[in-house]
Design a protein around this motif. Structure first.
Motif, short mmCIF file in Angstrom:
data_model
loop_
_atom_site.label_atom_id
_atom_site.label_comp_id
_atom_site.label_asym_id
_atom_site.label_seq_id
_atom_site.Cartn_x
_atom_site.Cartn_y
_atom_site.Cartn_z
N SER A 86 19.35 53.75 -14.95
CA SER A 86 18.28 53.63 -13.97
C SER A 86 17.97 54.97 -13.31
N ARG A 87 16.76 55.12 -12.84
CA ARG A 87 16.35 56.34 -12.15
C ARG A 87 17.14 56.51 -10.85
N PHE A 88 17.52 55.39 -10.25
CA PHE A 88 18.28 55.43 -9.00
C PHE A 88 19.57 56.22 -9.17
N LYS A 117 20.22 58.59 -11.05
CA LYS A 117 20.03 60.02 -11.31
C LYS A 117 20.15 60.82 -10.02
N GLY A 118 19.93 60.14 -8.87
CA GLY A 118 19.95 60.84 -7.59
C GLY A 118 21.19 60.58 -6.76
N PHE A 165 15.13 61.80 -1.90
CA PHE A 165 14.33 60.73 -2.48
C PHE A 165 14.11 59.64 -1.44
N SER A 166 13.12 58.81 -1.71
CA SER A 166 12.82 57.69 -0.82
C SER A 166 13.76 56.55 -1.16
N ARG A 211 11.99 53.14 -1.81
CA ARG A 211 11.28 53.08 -3.08
C ARG A 211 12.25 53.00 -4.26
N GLU A 212 13.32 53.80 -4.19
CA GLU A 212 14.26 53.83 -5.31
C GLU A 212 15.06 52.53 -5.40
N GLN A 263 12.96 50.09 -7.15
CA GLN A 263 12.93 50.37 -8.58
C GLN A 263 14.23 49.92 -9.25
N LEU A 264 15.35 50.11 -8.56
CA LEU A 264 16.64 49.65 -9.10
C LEU A 264 16.64 48.14 -9.27
N ASP A 270 14.80 47.47 -12.35
CA ASP A 270 15.58 47.87 -13.53
C ASP A 270 16.68 46.86 -13.85
#
Length: 276
Positions: free
Chosen positions: A209-211, A213-214, A250-251, A254-255, A258-259, A262
């Motif tokens: 997930s993009r989450f 990554k941060g 990051f927000s 928002r993340e 998104q998680l 995902d």
């Protein structure tokens, strides 16, 4: 402590994990409650050095013998030890060496064990032997009629417990906690009820997930779902993440959304329990 959180008692310290005996199961069971992430959240943490003492009722150690002999005689008469399972686990080696035959009985807390000895709720077991409690030294100053037989029972001298600081949503900023609560969060704890999703699928989706990554996944715990909140034998997972000072900003809102997408979870299946 958890039940006391309210408009009147707005902060509480709750043990999360111990360096010797691991996660505090009762706390993770409490974290399944829907109050978390709604009216209660985690806002900080603190580490405490934990030292354990063996205590008995004062009437159990009366003797004219020298102090050391008196203590050894009293310890030799102990057939039952009561305490919280974390304390019993943190003193495994001492108990196995000095009281290998003593029965161990779990209590709701170490202070409750001390209180039971102090007020005479339990002094002798059914076989006529003495009952002792494992607790911190402060209990001896809190409850009357207790005497310490041995100090530093813990298996490790660097024994520590990590406490989370829980905050009721009605709380205003407390000056006492300014040293603990960081205005820019670097930790966050998520709860996810994954239903019947296979565990390998959960990790594949989570790690890709993009989450993730941060942030960095620091630890994971799980407990059975509360009755009615998931299928039989399904679990609720707890993910603790860290955010480093050099990580890309990051927000969070928002993340997290998104998680949730995902992981294919609905809004009620995932909750942010706190950031600190």
């Amino acid at each position: 402590v958890y039940r006391a959180l309210s408009l009147d008692i707005q902060y509480a310290c709750i043990p999360l994990a111990n360096s010797t005996h691991g996660s505090v199961i009762e706390t993770f069971d409490l974290l399944r409650d829907s109050r978390w992430g709604n009216e209660i959240s985690i806002c900080g943490e603190t580490l405490l050095e934990i030292e354990h003492c063996l205590v008995v009722h004062k009437s159990s150690s009366r003797s004219t013998k020298p102090s050391e002999d008196r203590e050894n005689d009293t310890i030799g008469s102990i057939t039952t030890v009561i305490s919280h399972e974390q304390a019993l686990g943190q003193c495994t080696n001492w108990l196995a060496t000095h009281l290998p035959k003593a029965k161990q009985i779990k209590t709701s807390s170490t202070s409750r064990a001390a209180q039971m000895i102090s007020d005479g709720t339990i002094l002798d077991d059914t076989e006529g032997g003495l009952v002792a409690a494992i607790c911190s030294e402060i209990c001896v100053h809190t409850y009357p009629n207790l005497t310490i037989l041995k100090r530093n029972l813990q298996d490790r001298n660097d024994n520590q417990t990590r406490f989370i600081i829980a905050r009721h949503d009605s709380a205003t900023d407390s000056p006492v906690l300014t040293r603990t609560i960081d205005p820019s969060p670097h930790r966050l704890l998520l709860r996810a009820n994954i239903g019947e999703m296979p565990v390998h699928s959960l990790f594949e989706r989570l790690t890709s997930s993009r989450f993730c990554k941060g942030v960095r996944l620091e630890r994971m715990d799980k407990r059975p779902c509360l009755g009615g909140s998931g299928p039989l034998w399904s679990d609720v997972y707890f993910f603790e993440f860290s955010i480093g000072p050099n990580d890309t900003p990051f927000s969070l809102k928002r993340e997290l959304h998104q998680l949730q997408v995902d992981l294919e979870l609905d809004e009620s299946s995932m909750a942010l329990l706190g950031t600190w």
